[in-house]
Design an enzyme around this catalytic site. Structure first.
Site, PDB file in Angstrom:
ATOM      1  N   HIS A 571       0.838  -1.204   0.000  1.00 40.02           N
ATOM      2  CA  HIS A 571       0.000   0.000   0.000  1.00 40.02           C
ATOM      3  C   HIS A 571       0.876   1.259   0.000  1.00 40.02           C
ATOM      4  O   HIS A 571       0.917   2.011   0.965  1.00 40.02           O
ATOM      5  CB  HIS A 571      -0.947  -0.005   1.200  1.00 40.02           C
ATOM      6  CG  HIS A 571      -2.050  -1.007   1.083  1.00 40.02           C
ATOM      7  ND1 HIS A 571      -1.983  -2.252   1.685  1.00 40.02           N
ATOM      8  CD2 HIS A 571      -3.237  -0.962   0.412  1.00 40.02           C
ATOM      9  CE1 HIS A 571      -3.091  -2.926   1.408  1.00 40.02           C
ATOM     10  NE2 HIS A 571      -3.867  -2.179   0.635  1.00 40.02           N
ATOM     11  N   HIS A 611      -6.227   7.546  -2.102  1.00 39.96           N
ATOM     12  CA  HIS A 611      -7.094   6.701  -1.276  1.00 39.96           C
ATOM     13  C   HIS A 611      -6.356   5.907  -0.204  1.00 39.96           C
ATOM     14  O   HIS A 611      -6.986   5.401   0.726  1.00 39.96           O
ATOM     15  CB  HIS A 611      -7.904   5.749  -2.162  1.00 39.96           C
ATOM     16  CG  HIS A 611      -7.158   4.536  -2.605  1.00 39.96           C
ATOM     17  ND1 HIS A 611      -6.276   4.541  -3.672  1.00 39.96           N
ATOM     18  CD2 HIS A 611      -7.145   3.266  -2.126  1.00 39.96           C
ATOM     19  CE1 HIS A 611      -5.774   3.342  -3.838  1.00 39.96           C
ATOM     20  NE2 HIS A 611      -6.279   2.540  -2.908  1.00 39.96           N
ATOM     21  N   ASP A 722      -9.416  -0.353  -7.003  1.00 38.08           N
ATOM     22  CA  ASP A 722      -8.534  -0.654  -5.873  1.00 38.08           C
ATOM     23  C   ASP A 722      -8.071  -2.109  -5.916  1.00 38.08           C
ATOM     24  O   ASP A 722      -6.931  -2.423  -5.548  1.00 38.08           O
ATOM     25  CB  ASP A 722      -9.283  -0.362  -4.577  1.00 38.08           C
ATOM     26  CG  ASP A 722      -8.385  -0.433  -3.348  1.00 38.08           C
ATOM     27  OD1 ASP A 722      -7.148  -0.304  -3.509  1.00 38.08           O
ATOM     28  OD2 ASP A 722      -8.906  -0.613  -2.233  1.00 38.08           O
TER      29      ASP A 722
END
Length: 833
Positions: A571, A611, A722
């Site tokens: 991430h 995000h 995503d």
């Protein structure tokens, strides 16, 4: 035949049992005071109906289901108040007594008197009437009624409520003369102390008689009939006295006079008991109303400690009639001193006043008493400071005391909400007589009221201090955010490099292959990913439509990249960039942009890039279980809320404001969509909302024209982008799966080490052989149906569904192979055994 007194008592009891409801008697009893009374209210039968962790319920609201006055009222000026106009009393007029000698008529008079007692609660008026009734029986010259009182030291004394009632005297005349008698001194004091009646033929021959009253009034006392008035617990609450028998028996009172007097005094006892209960309830009610008004006044101001201290001091001075009120605030950093001192005098009420500081202190002895109360955490009441020898500083500063005219002093600690810490001290100096202004001592009622009031003061002061602390914290936060935004922004050299490179040439989307759903970033440098991002903004017409400055856009992209942590395996910036690339491909190649507004397109691209800002490599579950400070900020979607906050921080940092070309309404709309889009990446929210979306697709009822359905679609699109790594070509999917597993295993190691818990298989490094089967489960449970629904909305997004299906086949094959290997291993082991 029953004696007259016994008949009277039986008759009265019978009448009351039929017509009068029981009045609950408070546990501590009734004590009359010269100024006010107090009594503990009876505990509600519901008091024990509590649940663990809930406050004890002292009384139920249903017990007030009757016509009562409003709790909150407005005065003549329209100001809201808890104080009502309780001075209006509706009572039937008292009947005039008849003086008949017949015993039957006496019974009629008794019933008449009982009726008056049942409908009137004025002690003075009723007792005056009782004395007039008694006069018709025993014919004395004067009658007096004394009530038992207590001072602040709980020493008893007697005060006349009626004095020298004579035939023809009016109520006003008898109640105006007020005389105080000492306990156990004189005839009245003796009867009050011992509770036994006295019938004295010659007062001046009795050593207990105090002739001072005669000297004051000029009246000659001869015979005295003095009897105690007792309550239902046989406690003396008053004394009635008849003076100078007017006729018969040589001017002395007879045994019959004693019986008649005692019989009628039983009514006085009833009157006192009922009236004092009523008076106590009124005083308690009024005192509670005053406290509510004071609390309301205090809590009107929560922002300035100076303002609230001024309100507190002014209210106390006005209500308690004192010359000076000083409030000391304890210094939290130095508990042995006071950080602020606010002093107000009687003349300053209603005027502007500045708080005193230690540098301008003119009365050190006030500090000494305040320090003593702070240390002991107990109130201090000194009737006369000049005569008090308990403290060494009193004699040392006697000249100072006399100079400042300090006489009576009441000092009470102000405690915090938990009552375990003193946060201040309230000190009152010199209580004044309301009419004369003469200085007098503080009594027990003053102590009780101030004790109750400082509870509200403590809450008000503590709340204000908390508000000031929050303001300071917010100021510090603003400074911190300013510093953070400076360091969060990209370096100027890096910005100039990207700006120069972009100005020279930015390859087309086809050259960069960013419109392909099979795109891979592994061969690109970080600078090249930034160039790709510029191309996305340009090809979506966002730069042109929203007047974005090239330099600002470059700086913002690099600042977003900078705020992703490099030590996080998956991430990080590369994941955010890939999510944005998938969003770009869906908008352009998937032809979804045609169904969206420019603001929605702008918000989706910003949300895709932002995000996962400041992702820590752990999920929401870990944040909650580890009791991370982030978990205290949000009740759900903890990390997603944090990502949005970081997004706002970067967008608002100087030099990064790519939304500056928007109007206020456009700006608000864009931020709303960005927030919804970022929060939608929480898989828990996706699972909660996807059923509604899938049902719309199944029934072929989805429409972009419906705002709610469109909002739902954007949330699903964010999740699809995503998770788009699951749709990539198999070599890319394998490499990304390794990165995801590495991050998950790191979290599992932390859970085992820091939280002392066994991680789930997904996070367990020891279960990495289960990755293929877990990937198949993830695709089936989360991904497949989502991409099927997305393809139904736009057939041009079919590559996402195809890639997902192909990868499922690959993972299933690996899972089958591992299961086969495991079975073969177990079979071989069995043969060897």
């Amino acid at each position: 035949m029953l004696p007259f007194g016994d008949k009277t008592r039986d008759m009265v009891n019978a009448w009351f049992s039929e017509r009068v409801h029981n009045i609950p008697v408070c546990k501590e009893g009734i004590r009359a005071h010269t100024e006010s009374c107090s009594c503990s209210l009876p505990q509600s039968p519901h008091a024990d109906n509590t649940t663990p962790g809930a406050p004890a319920r002292k009384i139920s609201a249903s017990e007030f289901d009757r016509p009562l006055r409003p709790i909150v009222v407005k005065d003549s000026e329209g100001t809201v108040s808890f104080l009502s106009d309780s001075g209006k009393k509706e009572q039937m007029p008292l009947t005039s007594p008849r003086f008949d000698s017949d015993e039957g008529d006496q019974c009629s008079r008794l019933l008449e008197l009982v009726k008056d007692i049942s409908s009137h609660l004025d002690v003075t008026a009723l007792c005056h009437k009782i004395f007039l009734h008694i006069h018709g029986l025993i014919s004395a010259d004067r009658y007096s009624l004394f009530l038992v009182c207590e001072d602040s030291s709980k020493d008893k004394f007697l005060v006349s409520r009626l004095f020298d009632v004579a035939e023809g005297s009016t109520l006003e005349e008898a109640s105006n003369n007020c005389i105080r008698l000492e306990w156990n001194k004189g005839i009245v004091g003796h009867v009050a102390a011992f509770g036994e009646p006295l019938n004295i033929k010659d007062a001046y021959e009795d050593p207990r008689f105090n002739a001072e009253v005669d000297q004051i009034t000029g009246y000659k006392t001869q015979s005295i009939l003095c009897m105690p008035i007792k309550n239902h617990r046989e406690e003396v609450v008053g004394v009635a006295q008849a003076i100078n028998k007017k006729s018969g028996n040589g001017g002395t009172f007879t045994e019959k006079d004693e019986k008649d007097f005692a019989a009628y005094l039983a009514f006085c006892g009833i009157v006192l008991h009922n009236a004092q209960l009523y008076e106590t309830s009124l005083l308690e009610n009024k005192r509670n109303q005053v406290l509510l008004d004071l609390a309301s006044l205090i809590f009107e101001e929560q922002q300035s400690l100076e303002v609230i201290l001024k309100k507190i001091a002014a209210t106390i001075i006005s209500f308690m009639q004192v010359q000076k009120c000083t409030i000391f605030i304890v210094d939290e950093d130095c508990p042995d001193s006071f950080s602020r001192v606010f002093q107000m005098e009687w003349e300053e009420v209603g005027k502007s006043s500045e708080p005193l500081t230690r540098e301008h202190d003119a009365n050190k002895i006030n500090y000494m008493y305040a320090q003593y109360v702070k240390n002991t955490m107990e109130p201090l009441n000194i009737p006369d400071v000049t005569k008090d020898n308990r403290f060494p500083w009193t004699n040392e500063n006697m000249g100072h005391i006399n100079t400042h005219c300090i006489r009576s002093l009441l000092c009470t600690p102000i405690k915090n909400g938990k009552k375990n810490k003193v946060i201040g001290v309230c000190q009152l100096v010199n209580k004044m007589e309301e009419k004369t202004g003469k200085i007098k001592a503080f009594n027990q009622n003053d102590e009780q009221f101030l004790e109750a009031f400082v509870i509200f003061c403590g809450l008000g002061i503590q709340n204000t201090q908390m508000y000031e602390a929050v303001e300071r914290a917010m100021a510090k936060q603003m400074v911190t955010l300013e510093v953070l935004s400076y360091h969060a922004s990209a370096a100027e050299e890096e910005t100039r490099e990207l700006q120069a490179l972009a100005a020279a040439v930015v390859p087309s989307a086809q050259t960069l292959k960013i419109t392909d759903f099979s795109f891979s970033d592994f061969e690109l440098s970080d600078l090249e990913t930034a160039l790709c991002t510029i191309r996305m903004f340009t090809d979506l017409n966002l730069v042109q439509n929203f007047q974005m400055k090239h330099e600002v856009l470059c700086r913002w992209i690099l600042s977003v990249k900078k705020n992703y942590r490099k030590n996080v395996a998956y991430h990080n910036w590369r994941h955010a960039f890939n999510t944005a690339q998938c969003m770009f491909a869906a908008l352009k190649a998937g032809k979804i942009q045609n169904k969206l507004t420019d603001l929605e397109t702008l918000a989706l691209l910003i949300a895709a890039l932002s995000h996962d800002l400041d992702h820590r490599g752990v999920n929401n579950s870990y944040i909650q279980r580890s009791e991370h400070p982030l978990a205290q900020l949000y009740c759900h979607s903890t990390m997603e809320h944090h990502h949005f906050d970081q997004c706002l921080m970067v967008l608002n940092s100087p030099g990064n404001q790519i939304l500056s070309g928007l109007s206020i309404e456009e700006y608000k709309t864009t931020l709303k969509i960005i927030k919804q889009a970022i929060l939608a990446t929480d898989l828990a929210l996706y699972i909660k909302r996807r059923g509604e979306f899938f049902e719309l697709i199944r029934k072929n009822e989805f429409s972009f024209e419906d705002p709610l359905q469109k909002e739902l679609f954007l949330a699903m699109l964010m999740t699809a982008c995503d998770l788009s790594a699951i749709t990539k070509p198999w070599p890319i999917q394998q490499r990304i799966a390794e990165l995801v597993a590495a991050e998950f295993f790191d979290q599992g190691d932390r859970e085992r080490k820091e939280l002392n818990m066994e991680p789930a298989d997904l996070m367990n490094r020891e279960k990495k052989n289960k990755i293929p089967s877990m990937q198949v489960g993830f695709i089936d449970a989360i991904c497949l149906q989502l991409y099927e629904a997305l393809t139904h909305v736009s057939e041009d997004c079919l590559p996402l569904l195809d890639g997902c299906r192909k990868n499922r086949q690959k993972w299933q094959a690996l899972a089958d192979q591992q299961e086969k290997t495991l079975l073969n291993g177990e079979s071989g082991q069995a043969k060897r055994d």
